[in-house]
Design a protein around this motif. Structure first.
Motif, short mmCIF file in Angstrom:
data_model
loop_
_atom_site.label_atom_id
_atom_site.label_comp_id
_atom_site.label_asym_id
_atom_site.label_seq_id
_atom_site.Cartn_x
_atom_site.Cartn_y
_atom_site.Cartn_z
N GLN A 21 0.82 -1.20 0.00
CA GLN A 21 0.00 0.00 0.00
C GLN A 21 0.86 1.26 0.00
OE1 GLN A 21 -3.66 -0.15 1.96
NE2 GLN A 21 -3.81 2.03 2.36
N GLY A 22 1.94 1.24 0.79
CA GLY A 22 2.83 2.39 0.81
C GLY A 22 3.50 2.64 -0.53
N LEU A 23 3.94 1.56 -1.18
CA LEU A 23 4.57 1.72 -2.49
C LEU A 23 3.55 2.16 -3.54
CD1 LEU A 23 6.98 -1.36 -2.59
CD2 LEU A 23 7.59 1.04 -2.30
N ALA A 24 2.33 1.65 -3.43
CA ALA A 24 1.29 2.07 -4.38
C ALA A 24 1.03 3.57 -4.25
CB ALA A 24 0.00 1.27 -4.13
N ALA B 58 -4.33 -0.79 -3.49
CA ALA B 58 -4.01 0.13 -4.58
C ALA B 58 -5.09 1.19 -4.73
CB ALA B 58 -3.83 -0.65 -5.88
N ALA B 59 -6.36 0.77 -4.58
CA ALA B 59 -7.47 1.73 -4.68
C ALA B 59 -7.43 2.71 -3.52
CB ALA B 59 -8.80 0.97 -4.70
N SER B 60 -7.16 2.20 -2.32
CA SER B 60 -7.07 3.06 -1.15
C SER B 60 -5.92 4.06 -1.29
CB SER B 60 -6.88 2.21 0.11
OG SER B 60 -6.75 3.01 1.26
N ALA B 61 -4.79 3.58 -1.83
CA ALA B 61 -3.65 4.47 -2.05
C ALA B 61 -4.00 5.56 -3.06
CB ALA B 61 -2.45 3.67 -2.54
N LEU B 62 -4.73 5.20 -4.10
CA LEU B 62 -5.18 6.18 -5.09
C LEU B 62 -6.08 7.22 -4.45
CD1 LEU B 62 -5.81 7.31 -7.94
CD2 LEU B 62 -7.52 5.49 -8.15
N THR C 242 -7.07 12.65 -2.18
CA THR C 242 -7.45 13.44 -1.01
C THR C 242 -6.32 14.38 -0.58
OG1 THR C 242 -8.91 11.66 -0.25
CG2 THR C 242 -8.24 13.30 1.38
N ALA C 243 -5.09 13.87 -0.63
CA ALA C 243 -3.93 14.70 -0.25
C ALA C 243 -3.78 15.87 -1.22
CB ALA C 243 -2.67 13.85 -0.24
N LEU C 244 -3.94 15.60 -2.51
CA LEU C 244 -3.82 16.67 -3.50
C LEU C 244 -4.92 17.71 -3.28
CD1 LEU C 244 -3.13 16.14 -7.29
CD2 LEU C 244 -4.61 17.95 -6.46
N ALA C 245 -6.15 17.24 -3.05
CA ALA C 245 -7.27 18.16 -2.84
C ALA C 245 -7.06 19.02 -1.60
CB ALA C 245 -8.57 17.37 -2.72
N PHE D 235 -15.20 11.06 1.01
CA PHE D 235 -14.57 10.04 1.83
C PHE D 235 -14.60 8.72 1.07
CE2 PHE D 235 -16.34 13.19 4.67
CZ PHE D 235 -15.32 13.42 5.58
N PHE D 236 -13.47 8.03 1.05
CA PHE D 236 -13.38 6.77 0.34
C PHE D 236 -13.76 5.62 1.26
CE2 PHE D 236 -10.87 3.11 -1.29
CZ PHE D 236 -11.46 3.02 -2.55
N VAL D 237 -14.46 4.64 0.72
CA VAL D 237 -14.82 3.42 1.44
C VAL D 237 -14.36 2.24 0.60
CG1 VAL D 237 -16.66 2.06 2.47
CG2 VAL D 237 -16.85 4.56 2.41
N ARG D 238 -13.46 1.44 1.14
CA ARG D 238 -12.98 0.27 0.41
C ARG D 238 -13.80 -0.96 0.79
NH1 ARG D 238 -6.90 -1.07 1.95
NH2 ARG D 238 -7.45 -3.06 1.01
N ARG D 239 -13.69 -2.01 -0.01
CA ARG D 239 -14.46 -3.22 0.23
C ARG D 239 -13.57 -4.36 0.75
NH1 ARG D 239 -17.08 -1.24 -4.61
NH2 ARG D 239 -19.11 -0.40 -3.99
N SER D 240 -12.39 -4.01 1.21
CA SER D 240 -11.49 -5.01 1.78
C SER D 240 -10.75 -4.36 2.94
CB SER D 240 -10.51 -5.52 0.72
OG SER D 240 -9.73 -4.46 0.21
N CYS D 241 -9.83 -5.09 3.54
CA CYS D 241 -9.07 -4.58 4.69
C CYS D 241 -7.60 -4.82 4.45
CB CYS D 241 -9.54 -5.29 5.97
SG CYS D 241 -8.51 -4.93 7.41
#
Length: 259
Positions: free
Chosen positions: A77-80, A168-172, A177-180, A218-224
């Protein structure tokens, strides 16, 4: 390598875009210029099992976990996030698609923090229409970098593909969010591009943005990502394990604090 429908950008334009987005923070930083000794091609990082195995072991030691899959998930996740940030920022802020060929981009091994990235002479393409950029950006980051990285990680740790692509989706989403947050005027463009990317390939179905208040996404992912298994860890803000009631309160609190 040509991108159909995207004219080449000048080197000056690409370097200028990268310099500008580098000001957004460590994950967005991207160096340009000669490659000094010690820097390694990105092909080593995404495809060399020994290198990744060592970095996963380092993450496990820092987190205090004996579970290889947990450390592998956090590392991925960090690399993504690191690989998404510079090209995503250039796309949103400058309508440019930056070329991130693994053999041309170099990284510098460091013990912690955002991984330093650098290219001697970066190239890119202009995207006169923002809607043109999602698919080539997906191919640049996901197909070119994250797919080989995921394959190498999975050769080391038994970890579900859906979990990695959720990372990868969470990282995106975190990148958008950081850019915004740094450039509020680009918030809508950042979220729109992230949403377009989340409809593509491995990212499709991995999560979605909610907007409980106008302009607050706010992002909501479907995994952990498994961070809850780290000693002293917990659930991340976008985790699928958070109950709907807790999530609504979390969002309401964030909106109140921002108001």
């Amino acid at each position: 390598m040509e991108r159909r429908g995207l004219p080449p950008a000048t080197t000056a334009a690409v370097c200028g875009a990268l310099a500008d987005v580098s000001e957004l923070g460590g994950y967005f930083e991207f160096g340009v210029g000669p490659i000094a000794p010690g820097w390694r091609p990105l092909t080593d990082l995404v495809g060399d099992r020994d290198i990744l195995e060592a970095r996963i072991a380092d993450v496990a030691a820092r987190l205090g976990t004996g579970e290889t899959r947990v450390a592998a998930s956090i590392l991925f996740q960090g690399l993504a996030a690191r690989l998404w940030s510079p090209p995503f920022g250039a796309a949103v802020a400058h309508d440019l698609l930056v070329r991130l060929a693994p053999g041309d981009v170099h990284w510098l091994p460091t013990p912690s923090g955002p991984l330093p990235l650098r290219a001697a002479r970066p190239k890119g393409w202009e995207a006169a229409e923002p809607s043109w950029i999602a698919e080539p950006l997906y191919r640049t980051v996901v197909t070119g970098l994250l797919e080989p990285l995921a394959a190498t990680v999975q050769s080391i740790a038994k970890i579900a593909p859906g979990l990695l692509w959720g990372n990868a989706a969470s990282a995106l989403a975190g990148t958008a969010t950081a850019l915004a947050r740094q450039r509020p005027g680009l918030s809508a463009r950042a979220v729109d591009l992230a949403r377009d990317l989340l409809e593509l390939g491995h990212l499709r179905g991995a999560g979605e943005f909610a907007e409980p208040a106008p302009g607050r996404h706010f992002f909501v992912r479907r995994s952990c990502c498994l961070y809850y298994r780290v000693p002293g860890g917990g659930t991340c803000g976008d985790c699928s394990l958070i109950t709907p009631a807790a999530r609504r309160e979390q969002w309401a609190r964030a909106v109140r604090e921002k108001s």
